[in-house]
Design a protein around this motif. Sequence first.
Motif, PDB file in Angstrom:
ATOM      1  N   THR A 138       0.835  -1.214   0.000  1.00 60.76           N
ATOM      2  CA  THR A 138       0.000   0.000   0.000  1.00 60.76           C
ATOM      3  C   THR A 138       0.866   1.259   0.000  1.00 60.76           C
ATOM      4  O   THR A 138       0.625   2.194  -0.788  1.00 60.76           O
ATOM      5  N   ARG A 163      -1.060   5.225  11.994  1.00 62.58           N
ATOM      6  CA  ARG A 163       0.330   4.791  12.229  1.00 62.58           C
ATOM      7  C   ARG A 163       0.465   3.267  12.234  1.00 62.58           C
ATOM      8  O   ARG A 163       1.280   2.709  12.982  1.00 62.58           O
ATOM      9  N   SER A 164      -0.340   2.582  11.420  1.00 71.44           N
ATOM     10  CA  SER A 164      -0.234   1.117  11.381  1.00 71.44           C
ATOM     11  C   SER A 164       1.065   0.704  10.689  1.00 71.44           C
ATOM     12  O   SER A 164       1.636   1.472   9.907  1.00 71.44           O
ATOM     13  N   ILE A 166       1.274  -1.572   8.462  1.00 77.03           N
ATOM     14  CA  ILE A 166       1.119  -1.921   7.048  1.00 77.03           C
ATOM     15  C   ILE A 166       0.867  -0.695   6.160  1.00 77.03           C
ATOM     16  O   ILE A 166       1.089  -0.756   4.964  1.00 77.03           O
ATOM     17  N   VAL A 167       0.386   0.412   6.752  1.00 75.33           N
ATOM     18  CA  VAL A 167       0.133   1.589   5.901  1.00 75.33           C
ATOM     19  C   VAL A 167       0.855   2.852   6.407  1.00 75.33           C
ATOM     20  O   VAL A 167       1.768   3.368   5.759  1.00 75.33           O
ATOM     21  N   HIS A 186      -2.316  10.428  14.590  1.00 76.45           N
ATOM     22  CA  HIS A 186      -3.038   9.212  15.024  1.00 76.45           C
ATOM     23  C   HIS A 186      -4.204   9.637  15.912  1.00 76.45           C
ATOM     24  O   HIS A 186      -4.495  10.840  16.024  1.00 76.45           O
ATOM     25  N   SER A 187      -4.816   8.657  16.580  1.00 79.14           N
ATOM     26  CA  SER A 187      -6.047   8.982  17.311  1.00 79.14           C
ATOM     27  C   SER A 187      -5.810   9.879  18.532  1.00 79.14           C
ATOM     28  O   SER A 187      -6.740  10.497  19.039  1.00 79.14           O
ATOM     29  N   LYS A 188      -4.545   9.959  18.981  1.00 81.34           N
ATOM     30  CA  LYS A 188      -4.266  10.810  20.159  1.00 81.34           C
ATOM     31  C   LYS A 188      -3.740  12.185  19.740  1.00 81.34           C
ATOM     32  O   LYS A 188      -3.430  13.011  20.599  1.00 81.34           O
ATOM     33  N   ALA A 205      -5.219   7.205   6.483  1.00 79.72           N
ATOM     34  CA  ALA A 205      -5.389   5.746   6.584  1.00 79.72           C
ATOM     35  C   ALA A 205      -5.863   5.421   7.997  1.00 79.72           C
ATOM     36  O   ALA A 205      -5.103   4.918   8.828  1.00 79.72           O
ATOM     37  N   GLY A 207      -9.589   4.453   8.684  1.00 80.07           N
ATOM     38  CA  GLY A 207     -10.802   3.639   8.788  1.00 80.07           C
ATOM     39  C   GLY A 207     -11.950   4.405   9.434  1.00 80.07           C
ATOM     40  O   GLY A 207     -12.912   3.797   9.903  1.00 80.07           O
ATOM     41  N   VAL A 208     -11.850   5.746   9.454  1.00 81.18           N
ATOM     42  CA  VAL A 208     -12.935   6.570  10.020  1.00 81.18           C
ATOM     43  C   VAL A 208     -13.609   7.349   8.875  1.00 81.18           C
ATOM     44  O   VAL A 208     -12.993   8.254   8.298  1.00 81.18           O
ATOM     45  N   GLY A 227      -8.446   4.913   3.261  1.00 74.81           N
ATOM     46  CA  GLY A 227      -9.502   4.235   4.022  1.00 74.81           C
ATOM     47  C   GLY A 227     -10.492   3.471   3.145  1.00 74.81           C
ATOM     48  O   GLY A 227     -10.802   3.882   2.025  1.00 74.81           O
ATOM     49  N   ILE A 228     -10.933   2.334   3.652  1.00 75.97           N
ATOM     50  CA  ILE A 228     -12.015   1.589   2.985  1.00 75.97           C
ATOM     51  C   ILE A 228     -13.050   1.322   4.072  1.00 75.97           C
ATOM     52  O   ILE A 228     -12.853   0.478   4.953  1.00 75.97           O
ATOM     53  N   VAL A 259      -6.680   4.000  -4.080  1.00 68.53           N
ATOM     54  CA  VAL A 259      -5.456   3.338  -3.592  1.00 68.53           C
ATOM     55  C   VAL A 259      -5.612   1.812  -3.645  1.00 68.53           C
ATOM     56  O   VAL A 259      -4.639   1.088  -3.894  1.00 68.53           O
ATOM     57  N   THR A 263      -2.761  -0.786  -4.785  1.00 70.74           N
ATOM     58  CA  THR A 263      -2.164  -1.711  -3.803  1.00 70.74           C
ATOM     59  C   THR A 263      -2.128  -3.122  -4.387  1.00 70.74           C
ATOM     60  O   THR A 263      -1.121  -3.830  -4.292  1.00 70.74           O
TER      61      THR A 263
END
Length: 289
Positions: A138, A163-164, A166-167, A186-188, A205, A207-208, A227-228, A259, A263
Amino acid sequence: MVINCKEIAEKIITETKEKITELKNSGIYPKLAVVMVGDGDASKIYVRNKTEACKKAGIETEEYIYNENISQEELIRSIENLNSDPSITGILVQLPLPKHIDETEICKTISPSKDVDVFNPQNFGGFILGDKSLIPCTAYGIIKILEYKKISLSGKNCVVIGRSNIVGKPTALLLTNRDATVTLCHSKTKDLKDFCKNADIIVSATGVPKLITKDMVKSGAVVIDVGINRDENGKICGDVDFKNVEPICSYITPVPGGVGPVTVAMLTNNTADLAYFTLLNDKNIKRKF
Ligand code: NAP
């Protein structure tokens, strides 16, 4: 402008097909094993897309679809069998896995020489240190999209959200290596809007759905939506409020058809490259790409 990612994906697959033909002419027949746990609709679609893209590129595939109650030990055994099967040159495990399975252990089990999406820590470490290993699909696809549109990165402010392993993290690294100034959110993250507003390029990236709204995007910015997700009506959507953001940015990737296909195309590319890396020494072949 909406980036035609399907066209980019087709171009990558065509280039891969040339590599595969060259491999086959040298007696090497790449074969990808796609391992999936559970039979959720979304995962089925991903696996189908991957199989179709491989077929176009001339890569044989085998699907290993397991019940979501499979134990970690059974899954590890199955991957070990693929590791030792000489007809399999690449292994892709569809993530995420069910909660009772330790993803890190599964990623460690994939043989580094068959690890097409750089899941094994040994390969991921090599990627981070900048050796000649593969690049996660990706993140590599995102770079290909930017290159294809000739979007310069040097000195640009880039915000990567998510911040995964894989992406988000590999994408931030690749952008940094291309001389962009990267902020990884990231979320924080406090005041995400302020970071985004200052960005020349936003990669989301998370997912939201609809996390990135018009007021967060600078006029003329480039927006890459990884995101998907599903919206309130069950329709596939990205992380970006596409309808309202698209008019103000210079380039944007759509979801679906953005994307994702690129990918998948990079997966075919990595499968070809890995077959080369692995078999290069065995057969004393000169690499042409
Ligand atoms: P993940 O492992 O769940 O990571 C999501 C990241 O988003 C985390 O770092 C999380 O922060 C961050 N995040 C969540 N909510 C946020 C918020 N409100 N504000 C800022 N950051 C937030 O997901 P992933 O595997 O990277 O995938 C992300 C999305 O991309 C998913 O929709 C997935 O389906 C899609 N995806 C698409 C492709 C493709 O080819 N198009 C490939 C892979 C994934 P924390 O770390 O703080 O929790």
